[in-house]
Design an enzyme around this catalytic site. Structure first.
Site, PDB file in Angstrom:
ATOM      1  N   ARG A 190      -3.527  -2.605   4.016  1.00  0.00           N
ATOM      2  CA  ARG A 190      -2.200  -2.331   4.594  1.00  0.00           C
ATOM      3  C   ARG A 190      -2.007  -3.020   5.928  1.00  0.00           C
ATOM      4  NH1 ARG A 190       0.031   2.510   1.907  1.00  0.00           N
ATOM      5  NH2 ARG A 190       1.854   2.500   3.222  1.00  0.00           N
ATOM      6  N   TYR A 220       0.750  -5.542   6.947  1.00  0.00           N
ATOM      7  CA  TYR A 220       2.071  -5.032   7.338  1.00  0.00           C
ATOM      8  C   TYR A 220       1.973  -4.295   8.672  1.00  0.00           C
ATOM      9  CZ  TYR A 220       6.706  -2.891   6.547  1.00  0.00           C
ATOM     10  OH  TYR A 220       8.022  -2.511   6.636  1.00  0.00           O
ATOM     11  N   LYS A 227       3.569  -5.791  12.081  1.00  0.00           N
ATOM     12  CA  LYS A 227       4.711  -5.096  12.696  1.00  0.00           C
ATOM     13  C   LYS A 227       4.364  -4.695  14.127  1.00  0.00           C
ATOM     14  CE  LYS A 227       8.016  -4.799   9.448  1.00  0.00           C
ATOM     15  NZ  LYS A 227       9.319  -5.484   9.631  1.00  0.00           N
ATOM     16  N   ASN A 240      10.759   5.119   5.685  1.00  0.00           N
ATOM     17  CA  ASN A 240      11.046   5.175   4.242  1.00  0.00           C
ATOM     18  C   ASN A 240      12.538   5.138   3.925  1.00  0.00           C
ATOM     19  OD1 ASN A 240       8.168   6.482   4.495  1.00  0.00           O
ATOM     20  ND2 ASN A 240       8.383   5.790   2.382  1.00  0.00           N
ATOM     21  N   VAL A 296       8.021   4.092  -4.067  1.00  0.00           N
ATOM     22  CA  VAL A 296       8.065   5.320  -4.849  1.00  0.00           C
ATOM     23  C   VAL A 296       9.476   5.662  -5.345  1.00  0.00           C
ATOM     24  CG1 VAL A 296       8.252   6.916  -2.866  1.00  0.00           C
ATOM     25  CG2 VAL A 296       7.085   7.634  -4.969  1.00  0.00           C
ATOM     26  N   PRO A 335      -1.028   6.786   3.962  1.00  0.00           N
ATOM     27  CA  PRO A 335      -0.801   7.854   4.942  1.00  0.00           C
ATOM     28  C   PRO A 335      -0.604   9.211   4.252  1.00  0.00           C
ATOM     29  CG  PRO A 335       0.510   5.923   5.487  1.00  0.00           C
ATOM     30  CD  PRO A 335      -0.068   5.679   4.118  1.00  0.00           C
ATOM     31  N   GLN A 368       0.663  11.945   5.647  1.00  0.00           N
ATOM     32  CA  GLN A 368       1.893  12.622   6.074  1.00  0.00           C
ATOM     33  C   GLN A 368       2.745  11.651   6.878  1.00  0.00           C
ATOM     34  OE1 GLN A 368       0.935  15.822   8.764  1.00  0.00           O
ATOM     35  NE2 GLN A 368      -0.422  14.560  10.003  1.00  0.00           N
TER      36      GLN A 368
HETATM   37  N1  UDP Z   1       3.637   6.460  -4.784  1.00  0.00           N
HETATM   38  C1  UDP Z   1       3.449   7.129  -5.990  1.00  0.00           C
HETATM   39  N2  UDP Z   1       3.790   6.509  -7.150  1.00  0.00           N
HETATM   40  C2  UDP Z   1       4.315   5.248  -7.186  1.00  0.00           C
HETATM   41  C3  UDP Z   1       4.532   4.565  -5.965  1.00  0.00           C
HETATM   42  C4  UDP Z   1       4.178   5.196  -4.779  1.00  0.00           C
HETATM   43  O1  UDP Z   1       2.966   8.278  -6.005  1.00  0.00           O
HETATM   44  O2  UDP Z   1       4.593   4.759  -8.296  1.00  0.00           O
HETATM   45  C5  UDP Z   1       3.272   7.124  -3.532  1.00  0.00           C
HETATM   46  C6  UDP Z   1       2.387   6.301  -2.611  1.00  0.00           C
HETATM   47  O3  UDP Z   1       1.014   6.485  -2.938  1.00  0.00           O
HETATM   48  C7  UDP Z   1       2.740   6.863  -1.261  1.00  0.00           C
HETATM   49  C8  UDP Z   1       4.206   7.296  -1.398  1.00  0.00           C
HETATM   50  O4  UDP Z   1       4.453   7.363  -2.792  1.00  0.00           O
HETATM   51  O5  UDP Z   1       1.948   8.010  -0.993  1.00  0.00           O
HETATM   52  C9  UDP Z   1       5.180   6.344  -0.765  1.00  0.00           C
HETATM   53  O6  UDP Z   1       4.887   5.056  -1.230  1.00  0.00           O
HETATM   54  P1  UDP Z   1       5.834   3.811  -1.001  1.00  0.00           P
HETATM   55  O7  UDP Z   1       5.162   2.662  -1.677  1.00  0.00           O
HETATM   56  O8  UDP Z   1       7.216   4.100  -1.406  1.00  0.00           O
HETATM   57  O9  UDP Z   1       5.888   3.560   0.570  1.00  0.00           O
HETATM   58  P2  UDP Z   1       4.956   3.887   1.816  1.00  0.00           P
HETATM   59  O10 UDP Z   1       5.569   5.060   2.472  1.00  0.00           O
HETATM   60  O11 UDP Z   1       3.563   4.182   1.352  1.00  0.00           O
HETATM   61  O12 UDP Z   1       5.025   2.666   2.631  1.00  0.00           O
END
Ligand code: UDP
Length: 309
Positions: free
Chosen positions: A139, A142, A146, A171, A184, A269, A271
């Site tokens: 990660r 990124y 940033k 998000n 997600v 992460p 939380q």
């Molecule tokens: N996540 C999930 N299923 C998916 C894609 C993401 O459970 O198909 C989880 C991922 O492990 C993370 C959260 O959703 O805990 C948010 O992921 P995302 O990729 O949207 O963005 P992030 O906040 O991690 O940058």
């Protein structure tokens, strides 16, 4: 004003462009289409498309009043798919756009992220928290670029006299995310609409706070026109687990999809929730679109993209 927006063909960028056009500004929309799509932008007499990489020298005749550097892949899937592009656009690209802003005497805004807090040990996260970032994990392309982007932004402010703003998105989601970008919200919405199982990573107990794109863009433009030089969190405070998000999406769609648990991502992460005190007190910002309403709007848009009527 004349406003240069990088990443203009992406989700956040295109919504920002639309809002700027509504406000009567002229917009120079720059994108290399690595993850963006020109179809996200309207045809408009005040809009010029510039297809180029934000890392390459920018040549635009005439005055430019604002530079909004919003270009960057943002999905964790992109951090392994196109890691060098992610590193470059937030480091070289930010530096390059700052040089351009300095040349034009333009005010500069950097689109930063809650990822600067890494896997946070405090919650909610105020801007004063320095974060808990793995500096060399997958990660880091990124998170660290940033963080570098914030540093170079502040250094141009301190040493080159550029007026700068830094917004940290939490998000953001909404229409025009790529449904296959791996994040997600688009993933769950697509899966639920197609009747496929929703892939919850890990135990689904990790939390996020999802901010609807219209709110994030409104807050960004408030920040741009404010006098605030220090970073400001942007998004919504409502915190939910990923499992709750999956259940919410299934309920809103009345989908027959089930849920499957799949392995979690490294350094995910556990939380994330913004402390929005500064956005509230400095900008008078409040999130107006709740997560369920934002999901409804995103679902309606995704139905169209998938040809589901
Ligand atoms: N996540 C999930 N299923 C998916 C894609 C993401 O459970 O198909 C989880 C991922 O492990 C993370 C959260 O959703 O805990 C948010 O992921 P995302 O990729 O949207 O963005 P992030 O906040 O991690 O940058």
């Amino acid at each position: 004003m004349r406003v240069l927006v990088t990443g203009a063909a992406g989700c956040l960028g295109s919504h920002a462009v639309e809002r700027l056009l509504e406000q009567g500004h002229e917009v120079l929309a720059l994108d290399n289409l690595a993850t963006g799509n020109w179809a996200n932008l309207p045809e408009h007499p005040q809009l010029t498309r510039l297809e180029q990489d934000a890392c390459e020298p920018i040549r635009i005749d005439g005055p430019v009043d604002r530079v909004m550097h919003m270009a960057s892949p943002a999905s964790p899937k992109d951090f392994t798919r196109i890691p060098f592009e992610v590193l470059r656009v937030n480091s070289v690209g930010t530096w390059n756009c700052l040089e351009f802003a300095a040349e034009k005497g333009a005010r500069f805004l950097f689109a930063s992220t809650s990822e600067v807090y890494g896997d946070p040990a405090v919650s909610p996260q105020p801007e004063s928290y320095w974060g808990n970032v793995n500096p060399n994990g997958v990660r880091s392309v990124y998170d660290e670029s940033k963080r570098f982007g914030e540093s170079v932004t502040m250094t141009f402010r301190r040493h080159r006299g550029v007026e700068t703003r830094i917004v940290r998105y939490f998000n953001s989601f909404g229409p025009r995310m790529r449904l296959d970008d791996g994040r997600v919200v688009p993933t769950f919405v697509r899966q639920a609409l197609l009747g496929e199982p929703l892939t919850v990573e890990g135990d689904g107990q990790q939390t996020r706070s999802f901010g609807y794109v219209d709110d994030s863009v409104r807050g960004t433009l408030l920040l741009l026109e404010s006098g605030e030089p220090d970073p400001v969190n942007m998004g919504a405070e409502h915190e939910m687990t990923v499992l709750e998000l999956a259940e919410t999406v299934i309920r809103l769609i009345r989908s027959s999809s089930g849920i499957v648990f799949v392995p979690g991502a490294p350094d995910d992460p556990k939380q994330r929730r913004p402390d929005l005190t500064r956005a509230r007190t400095i900008l008078g910002y409040e999130a107006e679109v709740g997560v369920e309403e934002g999901l409804r709007r995103t679902i309606a848009w995704a139905r169209g993209v998938l040809g589901l009527g």
